[in-house]
Design a protein around this motif. Structure first.
Motif, PDB file in Angstrom:
ATOM      1  N   HIS B 321       0.963  -1.307  -0.265  1.00 29.17           N
ATOM      2  CA  HIS B 321      -0.235   0.107   0.060  1.00 29.17           C
ATOM      3  C   HIS B 321       0.868   1.383  -0.128  1.00 29.17           C
ATOM      4  O   HIS B 321       0.711   2.295  -0.560  1.00 29.17           O
ATOM      5  CB  HIS B 321      -0.837   0.056   1.270  1.00 29.17           C
ATOM      6  N   LEU B 322       1.881   1.352   0.660  1.00 34.12           N
ATOM      7  CA  LEU B 322       2.786   2.594   0.461  1.00 34.12           C
ATOM      8  C   LEU B 322       3.310   2.645  -0.670  1.00 34.12           C
ATOM      9  O   LEU B 322       4.007   1.633  -1.285  1.00 34.12           O
ATOM     10  CB  LEU B 322       3.693   2.577   1.792  1.00 34.12           C
ATOM     11  N   PRO B 323       3.593   4.185  -1.120  1.00 38.28           N
ATOM     12  CA  PRO B 323       4.198   4.239  -2.254  1.00 38.28           C
ATOM     13  C   PRO B 323       5.798   3.925  -2.093  1.00 38.28           C
ATOM     14  O   PRO B 323       6.153   4.632  -0.979  1.00 38.28           O
ATOM     15  CB  PRO B 323       4.157   5.764  -2.742  1.00 38.28           C
ATOM     16  N   SER B 326      10.214   7.814  -4.799  1.00 37.67           N
ATOM     17  CA  SER B 326       9.680   9.167  -5.215  1.00 37.67           C
ATOM     18  C   SER B 326       9.182   9.287  -6.525  1.00 37.67           C
ATOM     19  O   SER B 326       8.573  10.179  -7.176  1.00 37.67           O
ATOM     20  CB  SER B 326      10.593  10.386  -4.615  1.00 37.67           C
ATOM     21  N   ASN B 327       9.668   8.355  -7.463  1.00 36.99           N
ATOM     22  CA  ASN B 327       9.260   8.107  -8.735  1.00 36.99           C
ATOM     23  C   ASN B 327       8.258   7.109  -8.896  1.00 36.99           C
ATOM     24  O   ASN B 327       8.802   6.097  -8.929  1.00 36.99           O
ATOM     25  CB  ASN B 327      10.582   7.744  -9.580  1.00 36.99           C
ATOM     26  N   PRO B 328       6.943   7.455  -9.448  1.00 36.47           N
ATOM     27  CA  PRO B 328       6.070   6.375  -9.102  1.00 36.47           C
ATOM     28  C   PRO B 328       6.082   5.442 -10.019  1.00 36.47           C
ATOM     29  O   PRO B 328       5.295   4.331  -9.997  1.00 36.47           O
ATOM     30  CB  PRO B 328       4.756   7.357  -9.212  1.00 36.47           C
ATOM     31  N   ILE B 329       6.982   5.436 -11.179  1.00 35.91           N
ATOM     32  CA  ILE B 329       7.081   4.481 -12.138  1.00 35.91           C
ATOM     33  C   ILE B 329       7.885   3.364 -11.999  1.00 35.91           C
ATOM     34  O   ILE B 329       8.459   2.741 -12.662  1.00 35.91           O
ATOM     35  CB  ILE B 329       6.884   4.975 -13.655  1.00 35.91           C
ATOM     36  N   PHE B 351       7.312  -0.189 -16.862  1.00 36.82           N
ATOM     37  CA  PHE B 351       5.915   0.802 -16.941  1.00 36.82           C
ATOM     38  C   PHE B 351       5.668   1.191 -18.129  1.00 36.82           C
ATOM     39  O   PHE B 351       4.542   1.039 -18.629  1.00 36.82           O
ATOM     40  CB  PHE B 351       6.315   1.825 -16.063  1.00 36.82           C
ATOM     41  N   MET B 352       6.745   1.695 -19.025  1.00 39.76           N
ATOM     42  CA  MET B 352       6.424   2.283 -20.316  1.00 39.76           C
ATOM     43  C   MET B 352       5.938   1.242 -21.103  1.00 39.76           C
ATOM     44  O   MET B 352       4.771   1.476 -22.059  1.00 39.76           O
ATOM     45  CB  MET B 352       7.447   2.973 -20.800  1.00 39.76           C
ATOM     46  N   TRP B 355       2.312   0.352 -20.389  1.00 40.00           N
ATOM     47  CA  TRP B 355       1.410   1.505 -20.365  1.00 40.00           C
ATOM     48  C   TRP B 355       1.004   1.637 -22.023  1.00 40.00           C
ATOM     49  O   TRP B 355       0.022   1.649 -22.593  1.00 40.00           O
ATOM     50  CB  TRP B 355       2.053   3.031 -20.184  1.00 40.00           C
TER      51      TRP B 355
END
Lengths: 654, 654
Positions: B321-323, B326-329, B351-352, B355
């Motif tokens: 649950h915690l991020p 600091s870079n969400p991807i 991630f890319m 997406w």
């Protein structure tokens, strides 16, 4: 609109601006105006009220300009916080965008438009040219020159997206740095829990204690249940006020210390005011103690919400991020706001209450936005000359003077519109405040959004389609025809919006510098009150009013840059003025009350993306209208990629 | 459509259903069909293949009906999991809804429609009446009787919302109970981390270890980095296959143990198959060891993803649950799926990559949904009689027979459509599988959604507007006119959809019982293979195919109940058949492979809400068309409250 009309407006408004600057340069040096123009310095003790007179006070000096210009971002960050930095970066961002667009617009698009097929610029008699010769309207159907506009749309879109990305990354890193650098503070260790379920036999406090001791045994520290203390707080306020009066009375010998006990101080026996006040204070203290003991003892004043503190920041973060209950509308957690940022009224309300409040506000807000112009038009219709004569018969002699009647018929409608518009930010802030937020910063953020969409709807779309609300709504219910209708309507209003930037834009920043309303208030109040330094309240910048305004001008710039590039120089001048003036105000006037830590940037980002997509829709319409269907098809990928870019940014940045 | 036509269709389809039931009752008792009709019992060892013959095997017996009817929810839950319970509750929910709507429809609305102004029912010659006399079309403009329909719309909407709420609450509590009752399993303690950033000098494994030891020191247990092992896995499969053949060969004396070494076993020297297989196995083992050591030693086969295990469930929940960054991807966390549920291909993608995959799939899916009918219509157009004659000249003599040509012209187009439609669920599942999910259950859920919207678009809207794709899209681009166009088009198709329920609906459940395709396959395969019990694969219910089908019939029921209440008895019969048949299949055929723990219910909920709002839109249109504008205005709050109710449910239930 003719060029001469624009030049006249330009001359008048430039004159007004210079006048404001000069007046400000003088007035700010008068000690009596310190509370208006340098309240921040006064409160920080950097500026003292000097009463001795010297000649320098009457000569306008530009030192404040130099100070404002020299303000660096680090200084701004340390003195006014991250929100101010975000605000100033919005202005510099717009400056960069419109410098780039301005170069393309003035040196490429403007010559192309001027040498267009439909009208020829009459350079011998420039002021009598229509402004249309400088716009895209001057280019004939199917002309190959339109490909230049097409390329400009592509280039500027790519440039803006590139800038947006770097700006977002920069703000994001600043946010991170802000969190890393801030010292441990109580609200970092605390979360707010609301909608606490209570059983009959236990109090809220016991429930909270049992719950967190059970589920967070290693990190749970303590909690404070929130009480409904409206009465207590009003008593404390009364006491403070009385105490202020009493000290003032004791320190100042010149004041009248007696009054008579009845009939508004006219008759009855003489009473010593000091004794009177002291007696009242004792009463209040007794009531306070009573109320305090009642609050702490009885459970019925407990709200079903509590601040829960943890031993570590991680503990608080865990409790905030993890769902607490199998029923998602109980034990709802929120991050505790900064102490100055807390907004109390919604602490005691349940999930359902908040949900209904929110729905009501959304409905109210949409209704207000869509139907705002209806009452304005009615009022404008009512206040015609003959109506005024019947209402105020004593003014009849004045109203018959030709120049007065001209001024009234000319300016009254626009004055009424401006007055109504002035009322919008406070109304939106009020609506946001009853929406269920528990912090002022969230209220302001929400109000900022509301004001932005209100402005776009009621100033942009209502002007462009210049029709009734129902007509504008109708257009949006047929999405297929939007580009076509925009393409017809938007270029037609180019000269209006150029004039709008010059008049409303320039005037608004100058009046921000001059602080007309606080200044008038202080002028009116001055004879009656004897203000002292410790009563001075330093204002904070109303972001929900100023961010939407700048964003709206950015929208105008983005949508019009390829239609009527003439708008860009005026916009750049507006932004330069804004940069200097807001820098100055951050130094002298505004002090931050709370910190949203850069949460306004996503609003800016979304608004710029919306402006880009709107611009693309207009471009599609224009190229279709000008019978260059290949170009209009080739524009279509642009909004799609812009929206994808937006989606990526939302995922990439916190 | 005349009543007689409906009666004919009814007779044919009832006959077919009874035939299927009888055939099934006999065929299921033949041991050679056990693998088709009771694979689950066979795999669980509850049913043995008996080869001795008795007469009972040839007499259809209804015992399976009794067993299916008696199946309780607890039994279903323990044997087939929560997903099966959700599926059966969808059927019982629909049964409840349409029983209630059926009572209103048949006993109130139908008499009202029959005694309408426009046509009079000819009771002496019932079969020659048009079906229209039973629909709302029979009621004249502005008739007061329409208020009965109006009330019915309100009553049924409220009843459905009430049921939806209780059903959602029930499923929600079942989900909770499922989580509480399940024993601790490895995947509860594990999360999946992907998009792990790696530096040049350290491996993925070291990065993961360093990261979690630093940030989750007290709960972090261990991790497994995921390797690209396609080659290894194919080797293992080869080995398994060979081993199977070898044991079979050794245990079974009747098999041929020699073959010739070349020319497809026709010439060359004789080789002992056992030796040959053993030698191959040794080779594979050597390769396996090589590959294994290579995988574990070299870093270049490491994917940038890892399973990270924690000491407690809470630890895993916190990390999920915690991020993390600091870079969400980067360091993206997901819940680890059950071991049987894991879908590997997307573990290594960034991630890319995910997406872009997702965007591509969304575009592909929308294109397929909107343009599906274009190729179908083309194929249907190509396969006319004269075309067939030129393609297959040898068939000419047969095609000229009148009855053959009638069947072909009558059934071929609908057969082609059905074949194309059959291909849709696998295609949608394939699209979902390349969308970036890492578990089969999520893929199935996503495919379920896609198939649902596909069916609604291509069967409901395409039939109703019976136009080209572009025309249907056009209608939705003018939202204001949707109710009006629906009101004209939907009632006109009432008889088509009544027939659709009888033909496609009934046939589809019967073919589900009869398992036509697996049965045909087993018939074809039987002469060639000697199936053994341990090769038997027990299928799992393809939810992404069956849930959308039932939801589509629910949509038909909800939208047509007040227009043509005659649809309801047929729908009820369909649902009863469905209840019995699916209960039976859960007992005998399908075994769950993985558990989504009731995640299909939100799809059901959303679909029913959509059906309600669609029904309200049609009602608004109908009442406007019938010149009862007050009723059409009074319907308007209904969709708003339905959507609000939906919003509340989404917030209220996990």
């Amino acid at each position: 609109m003719l060029v001469s009309a624009l030049l006249t407006s330009l001359a008048i408004n430039s004159g007004l601006c210079i006048l404001f600057f000069v007046l400000y340069s003088i007035l700010r040096k008068q000690p009596s105006n310190y509370a208006v123009y340098v309240p921040r310095l006064l409160a920080e003790g950097k500026s003292k009220r000097r009463s001795h007179f010297n000649l320098e006070r009457l000569i306008p000096s530009p030192t404040w300009l130099k100070n404002a210009w020299k303000l660096s971002e680090e200084e701004l960050l340390s003195s006014s916080g991250l929100d101010a930095v975000v605000f100033m970066r919005l202005i510099t961002f717009s400056l960069k965008v419109f410098s780039f667009a301005g170069i393309i617009g003035i040196f490429v698009l403007l010559p192309v438009n001027c040498t267009g097929e439909l009208h020829i610029v009459d350079f011998t008699n420039l002021p009598n040219n229509s402004l249309d010769v400088f716009t895209i309207s001057n280019i004939g159907n199917g002309s190959k020159r339109l490909w230049i506009h097409f390329s400009a749309v592509y280039v500027v879109t790519i440039f803006i997206c590139y800038l947006l990305y770097y700006e977002y990354r920069y703000i994001s890193s600043k946010r991170m740095a802000y969190f890393y650098s801030s010292k441990p503070q109580p609200h970092h260790f605390t979360i707010l829990v609301h909608s606490i379920p209570v059983s009959v036999e236990s109090s809220v406090s016991e429930s909270v204690d049992r719950f967190f001791s059970e589920y967070h045994p290693s990190t749970y520290l303590s909690h404070i249940v929130i009480h409904r203390t409206n009465r207590l707080r009003s008593l404390i306020n009364d006491a403070k006020q009385l105490y202020g009066r009493l000290t003032h009375l004791k320190s100042d010998d010149t004041q009248q210390k007696y009054h008579r006990s009845c009939c508004f101080g006219l008759c009855g026996r003489k009473v010593d005011l000091t004794d009177e006040y002291e007696k009242q204070l004792v009463d209040i203290e007794k009531n306070l103690r009573l109320e305090q003991s009642e609050v702490s003892s009885s459970g019925h004043k407990e709200a079903r919400a509590a601040f829960v503190s943890f031993k570590s920041r991680l503990g608080a973060a865990i409790a905030f991020h993890l769902p607490q209950s199998s029923n998602p509308i109980e034990w709802v957690t929120e991050e505790a706001p900064e102490p100055d940022d807390v907004y109390w009224p919604f602490f005691s309300s349940s999930f359902m209450h908040r949900w209904i409040s929110k729905l009501t506000v959304v409905v109210a807000c949409i209704t207000l936005t869509i139907l705002f112009l209806v009452p304005v038009l009615i009022v404008q219709g009512l206040t015609n000359l003959s109506q005024l004569k019947t209402w105020f018969p004593f003014l009849e002699s004045i109203l018959t003077i030709k120049i007065v009647s001209q001024v009234i018929t000319g300016y009254l409608p626009s004055l009424i519109l401006q007055l109504f518009l002035k009322a919008v930010p406070p109304i939106m802030k009020f609506l946001s405040s009853i929406q269920g937020y528990i912090s002022h910063s969230n209220i302001e953020k929400s109000a900022c959004n509301k004001v932005l969409w209100f402005t776009i709807w009621n100033v942009f779309f209502a002007t462009v389609f210049s029709g009734t609300a129902i007509y504008v709504v109708d257009i949006f219910l047929e999405p297929k025809q939007i580009p076509g209708k925009l393409a017809v309507a938007v270029p037609a209003q180019a000269s209006f919006f150029i004039a709008y930037v010059v008049t409303t834009g320039w005037t608004s920043v100058c009046s921000e510098l001059f602080r007309i309303i606080p200044f008038s208030f202080s002028l009116i109040k001055r004879p009656f009150t004897r203000s002292t330094d410790h009563e001075l309240e330093v204002p904070s910048l109303p972001y929900h009013k100023d961010i939407p305004r700048i964003l709206f001008f950015a929208l105008l710039g983005i949508t019009y840059f390829f239609l009527a590039p003439l708008i860009l120089p005026f916009l750049l001048l507006y932004l330069c003025l804004g940069y200097i003036i807001y820098s100055n105000q951050f130094i002298n006037v505004y002090a931050p009350r709370y910190e949203s830590a850069g949460k306004f940037w996503p609003i800016v980002h979304d608004s710029i993306i919306f402006s880009l997509v709107l611009m693309h829709a207009i471009a599609v319409g224009i190229f279709t209208l000008k019978k260059l269907s290949l170009a209009s098809s080739l524009i279509c990928p642009l909004p799609i990629f812009t929206l994808l870019f937006n989606d990526y940014c939302r995922k990439r940045f916190l």
